[in-house]
Write a protein that holds these residues in place. Structure first.
Motif, PDB file in Angstrom:
ATOM      1  N   TYR A 147       0.805  -1.222   0.000  1.00  0.00           N
ATOM      2  CA  TYR A 147       0.000   0.000   0.000  1.00  0.00           C
ATOM      3  C   TYR A 147       0.838   1.272   0.000  1.00  0.00           C
ATOM      4  O   TYR A 147       0.345   2.341  -0.365  1.00  0.00           O
ATOM      5  CB  TYR A 147      -1.005   0.005   1.153  1.00  0.00           C
ATOM      6  CG  TYR A 147      -0.446   0.097   2.562  1.00  0.00           C
ATOM      7  CD1 TYR A 147      -0.158   1.329   3.142  1.00  0.00           C
ATOM      8  CD2 TYR A 147      -0.284  -1.046   3.338  1.00  0.00           C
ATOM      9  CE1 TYR A 147       0.311   1.414   4.446  1.00  0.00           C
ATOM     10  CE2 TYR A 147       0.170  -0.966   4.636  1.00  0.00           C
ATOM     11  CZ  TYR A 147       0.470   0.258   5.184  1.00  0.00           C
ATOM     12  OH  TYR A 147       0.927   0.335   6.479  1.00  0.00           O
ATOM     13  N   ASP A 148       2.111   1.184   0.371  1.00  0.00           N
ATOM     14  CA  ASP A 148       2.943   2.387   0.303  1.00  0.00           C
ATOM     15  C   ASP A 148       3.349   2.722  -1.128  1.00  0.00           C
ATOM     16  O   ASP A 148       3.983   3.753  -1.365  1.00  0.00           O
ATOM     17  CB  ASP A 148       4.179   2.255   1.190  1.00  0.00           C
ATOM     18  CG  ASP A 148       4.990   1.005   0.916  1.00  0.00           C
ATOM     19  OD1 ASP A 148       4.384  -0.047   0.629  1.00  0.00           O
ATOM     20  OD2 ASP A 148       6.228   1.073   0.992  1.00  0.00           O
ATOM     21  N   ILE A 189      -0.103   5.008  -1.614  1.00  0.00           N
ATOM     22  CA  ILE A 189      -0.373   6.042  -0.619  1.00  0.00           C
ATOM     23  C   ILE A 189       0.918   6.821  -0.409  1.00  0.00           C
ATOM     24  O   ILE A 189       1.957   6.229  -0.103  1.00  0.00           O
ATOM     25  CB  ILE A 189      -0.860   5.442   0.708  1.00  0.00           C
ATOM     26  CG1 ILE A 189      -2.162   4.669   0.512  1.00  0.00           C
ATOM     27  CG2 ILE A 189      -1.067   6.536   1.756  1.00  0.00           C
ATOM     28  CD1 ILE A 189      -2.677   3.998   1.774  1.00  0.00           C
ATOM     29  N   SER A 248       0.756  11.309   3.070  1.00  0.00           N
ATOM     30  CA  SER A 248      -0.495  10.756   3.579  1.00  0.00           C
ATOM     31  C   SER A 248      -0.246   9.733   4.686  1.00  0.00           C
ATOM     32  O   SER A 248      -0.974   9.691   5.680  1.00  0.00           O
ATOM     33  CB  SER A 248      -1.285  10.112   2.438  1.00  0.00           C
ATOM     34  OG  SER A 248      -1.780  11.097   1.555  1.00  0.00           O
ATOM     35  N   GLU A 249       0.766   8.919   4.521  1.00  0.00           N
ATOM     36  CA  GLU A 249       1.093   7.945   5.561  1.00  0.00           C
ATOM     37  C   GLU A 249       1.398   8.627   6.885  1.00  0.00           C
ATOM     38  O   GLU A 249       1.071   8.108   7.961  1.00  0.00           O
ATOM     39  CB  GLU A 249       2.268   7.073   5.136  1.00  0.00           C
ATOM     40  CG  GLU A 249       1.885   5.874   4.292  1.00  0.00           C
ATOM     41  CD  GLU A 249       2.922   4.774   4.378  1.00  0.00           C
ATOM     42  OE1 GLU A 249       2.819   3.924   5.289  1.00  0.00           O
ATOM     43  OE2 GLU A 249       3.832   4.765   3.528  1.00  0.00           O
ATOM     44  N   LEU A 305      -1.557   9.145   9.169  1.00  0.00           N
ATOM     45  CA  LEU A 305      -2.334   7.982   9.586  1.00  0.00           C
ATOM     46  C   LEU A 305      -1.901   7.398  10.922  1.00  0.00           C
ATOM     47  O   LEU A 305      -0.708   7.379  11.263  1.00  0.00           O
ATOM     48  CB  LEU A 305      -2.232   6.884   8.528  1.00  0.00           C
ATOM     49  CG  LEU A 305      -2.949   7.153   7.210  1.00  0.00           C
ATOM     50  CD1 LEU A 305      -2.519   6.137   6.156  1.00  0.00           C
ATOM     51  CD2 LEU A 305      -4.467   7.109   7.401  1.00  0.00           C
ATOM     52  N   ARG A 358      -2.381   0.898  11.209  1.00  0.00           N
ATOM     53  CA  ARG A 358      -3.436   0.207  10.465  1.00  0.00           C
ATOM     54  C   ARG A 358      -4.334  -0.586  11.419  1.00  0.00           C
ATOM     55  O   ARG A 358      -3.912  -1.005  12.501  1.00  0.00           O
ATOM     56  CB  ARG A 358      -2.841  -0.715   9.396  1.00  0.00           C
ATOM     57  CG  ARG A 358      -2.078  -1.895   9.985  1.00  0.00           C
ATOM     58  CD  ARG A 358      -1.621  -2.861   8.905  1.00  0.00           C
ATOM     59  NE  ARG A 358      -2.735  -3.455   8.194  1.00  0.00           N
ATOM     60  CZ  ARG A 358      -2.599  -4.129   7.047  1.00  0.00           C
ATOM     61  NH1 ARG A 358      -1.406  -4.278   6.500  1.00  0.00           N
ATOM     62  NH2 ARG A 358      -3.655  -4.653   6.466  1.00  0.00           N
ATOM     63  N   LEU A 405      -7.481  -3.486   5.418  1.00  0.00           N
ATOM     64  CA  LEU A 405      -6.639  -2.327   5.692  1.00  0.00           C
ATOM     65  C   LEU A 405      -7.569  -1.208   6.132  1.00  0.00           C
ATOM     66  O   LEU A 405      -8.239  -0.574   5.312  1.00  0.00           O
ATOM     67  CB  LEU A 405      -5.836  -1.918   4.457  1.00  0.00           C
ATOM     68  CG  LEU A 405      -4.887  -0.728   4.654  1.00  0.00           C
ATOM     69  CD1 LEU A 405      -3.830  -1.040   5.717  1.00  0.00           C
ATOM     70  CD2 LEU A 405      -4.210  -0.339   3.338  1.00  0.00           C
ATOM     71  N   LEU A 411      -7.914   2.386   7.622  1.00  0.00           N
ATOM     72  CA  LEU A 411      -7.085   3.589   7.688  1.00  0.00           C
ATOM     73  C   LEU A 411      -7.839   4.693   8.423  1.00  0.00           C
ATOM     74  O   LEU A 411      -8.987   5.000   8.098  1.00  0.00           O
ATOM     75  CB  LEU A 411      -6.714   4.054   6.283  1.00  0.00           C
ATOM     76  CG  LEU A 411      -5.915   3.048   5.441  1.00  0.00           C
ATOM     77  CD1 LEU A 411      -5.701   3.573   4.030  1.00  0.00           C
ATOM     78  CD2 LEU A 411      -4.574   2.727   6.100  1.00  0.00           C
ATOM     79  N   ARG A 412      -7.150   5.301   9.404  1.00  0.00           N
ATOM     80  CA  ARG A 412      -7.758   6.331  10.234  1.00  0.00           C
ATOM     81  C   ARG A 412      -6.742   7.450  10.453  1.00  0.00           C
ATOM     82  O   ARG A 412      -5.651   7.209  11.000  1.00  0.00           O
ATOM     83  CB  ARG A 412      -8.175   5.738  11.580  1.00  0.00           C
ATOM     84  CG  ARG A 412      -8.999   6.658  12.459  1.00  0.00           C
ATOM     85  CD  ARG A 412      -9.198   6.059  13.849  1.00  0.00           C
ATOM     86  NE  ARG A 412      -9.813   4.747  13.845  1.00  0.00           N
ATOM     87  CZ  ARG A 412     -11.114   4.520  13.910  1.00  0.00           C
ATOM     88  NH1 ARG A 412     -11.951   5.551  13.960  1.00  0.00           N
ATOM     89  NH2 ARG A 412     -11.584   3.282  13.922  1.00  0.00           N
ATOM     90  N   ILE A 429      -6.201  10.906   1.190  1.00  0.00           N
ATOM     91  CA  ILE A 429      -5.833   9.483   1.239  1.00  0.00           C
ATOM     92  C   ILE A 429      -6.779   8.666   0.368  1.00  0.00           C
ATOM     93  O   ILE A 429      -6.339   7.800  -0.409  1.00  0.00           O
ATOM     94  CB  ILE A 429      -5.866   9.001   2.707  1.00  0.00           C
ATOM     95  CG1 ILE A 429      -4.777   9.697   3.514  1.00  0.00           C
ATOM     96  CG2 ILE A 429      -5.694   7.480   2.778  1.00  0.00           C
ATOM     97  CD1 ILE A 429      -4.993   9.624   5.011  1.00  0.00           C
ATOM     98  N   ALA A 462     -12.795   1.768  10.918  1.00  0.00           N
ATOM     99  CA  ALA A 462     -11.991   2.855  10.364  1.00  0.00           C
ATOM    100  C   ALA A 462     -12.755   3.575   9.246  1.00  0.00           C
ATOM    101  O   ALA A 462     -13.552   2.959   8.532  1.00  0.00           O
ATOM    102  CB  ALA A 462     -10.673   2.318   9.839  1.00  0.00           C
TER     103      ALA A 462
END
Length: 361
Positions: A191-192, A195, A199-200, A203, A206, A212, A214-215, A228, A265
């Motif tokens: 996922y990197d 994203i 953006s990471e 977050l 996870r 997955l 995401l919050r 995101i 999430a």
């Protein structure tokens, strides 16, 4: 039997025990964050997971005890948690190495107790099939041996009931919490790669593996969630098959019963069966090593590989069904109501719709 979504251990064990969907009882994953409490639930951390504030609904062993029938539980997830300040009459805590045979010997020892202290409702969790399924996959070499071990343990229980002359008076219900799918390094989604690092940075950790979840962190800018989501959505439009479904929480399809609590999430990726969504730093695909776990569950609960099992026998069942009757598939929220019917108990509020009776296939 169809598990509830997500088809993962703790949510489904609590659904089986309470008859509530995970969004209703609150155990929405093995790990999740509650923004109201500002705390993280981690199923393997007993200090956290044993707190009653996480657990909604009323499990069958509490329904039984509060209505005058003694209850006993062996290692069932959540059974260490007092509900309404009440615990089962007998309780064996989780110990990974305890065998299925040892558990059945404990059950039979309880049934040897004098009538006035003997439990009338007993729940047992056997963990070895899940352990070996994760370790070697659903087709792994060790799985047949633990399946045989479990079958032999149930056989030991049935022989023990017959030896005690109570086999015609006892109901036995055998279920699983979910299925298992094979995974390997050819089915990894990094996922990197879609994203951005910016953006990471917005977050939290996870949530809800293998989903997955995401919050954004509380101090993330207001635009973070939309940013995101757009990055992930744009990726799904660039590739032929991303091997996952992308949802905002409020857009999760109704059939999942998975959108009514903020413990879920706000962005959710549901991978295709057998796929794992990880960071590229989590596994070196060129290492020559196998990816682990080799067996994964938690996917779409309607997927063939995620289906659970149900088998039951006993005097009340014999009144309703002929031997070897096969019933139509049903959701596991029905089990709690079924058990209250067998035990002559008034059920607590639940999500069942079949009133403890199953349609014949």
């Amino acid at each position: 039997m169809t598990p509830s979504f997500p088809s993962i251990t703790f949510p489904n064990h609590w659904t089986l025990a309470t008859g509530l969907y995970p969004e209703a009882h609150g155990i929405v994953a093995n790990e999740f964050y509650d923004p109201a409490l500002k705390e993280e639930y981690i199923h393997k951390n007993a200090t956290i997971s044993a707190d009653p504030k996480w657990w909604g609904g009323e499990p069958i062993w509490i329904t039984s005890k509060t209505q005058g029938k003694r209850s006993a539980v062996i290692m069932w997830p959540g059974s260490n948690v007092p509900i309404h300040g009440i615990s089962s009459d007998y309780y064996v805590p989780y110990i990974r190495t305890t065998t299925a045979m040892e558990k059945m010997d404990t059950v039979l020892s309880w049934l040897d107790l004098p009538l006035e202290v003997r439990p009338q409702s007993i729940n047992v969790y056997i963990q070895q099939i899940d352990q070996k399924g994760h370790g070697g996959g659903p087709d792994g070499k060790q799985l047949n041996s633990v399946l045989t071990m479990t079958d032999n343990a149930i056989g030991r229980l049935m022989v023990g009931l017959a030896e005690r002359n109570i086999d015609r008076h006892v109901h036995i219900v055998v279920v699983s919490d979910h299925g298992m799918a094979a995974s390997d390094k050819s089915r990894l989604i990094f996922y990197d790669e879609f994203i951005s690092s910016e953006s990471e940075a917005f977050l939290r950790e996870r949530e809800a593996w293998p989903l997955l979840g995401l919050r954004p962190k509380e101090d993330a800018p207001d635009y973070a969630l939309d940013k995101i989501y757009k990055e992930i959505y744009d990726y799904t439009q660039r590739v032929d098959n991303p091997h996952f479904k992308l949802y905002r929480r409020e857009e999760v399809p109704e059939r999942f019963h998975y959108n009514s609590t903020e413990r879920i999430a706000p962005i959710l990726l549901i991978p295709d069966v057998g796929y794992a969504i990880i960071r590229s730093t989590d596994f070196d695909i060129n290492s020559g090593k196998d990816y682990h776990p080799m067996g994964i569950h938690g996917y779409d609960n309607m997927a063939y590989e995620m289906r659970a099992i149900f088998a039951a026998k006993g005097p009340k069942i014999d009144e309703l069904y002929l031997p070897n009757t096969v019933v139509k598939p049903f959701c596991n929220v029905e089990i709690y109501r079924f058990l209250t019917k067998l035990l002559d108990l008034d059920p607590a509020p639940n999500n069942a719709t079949l009133n403890g009776a199953f349609e014949i296939l």
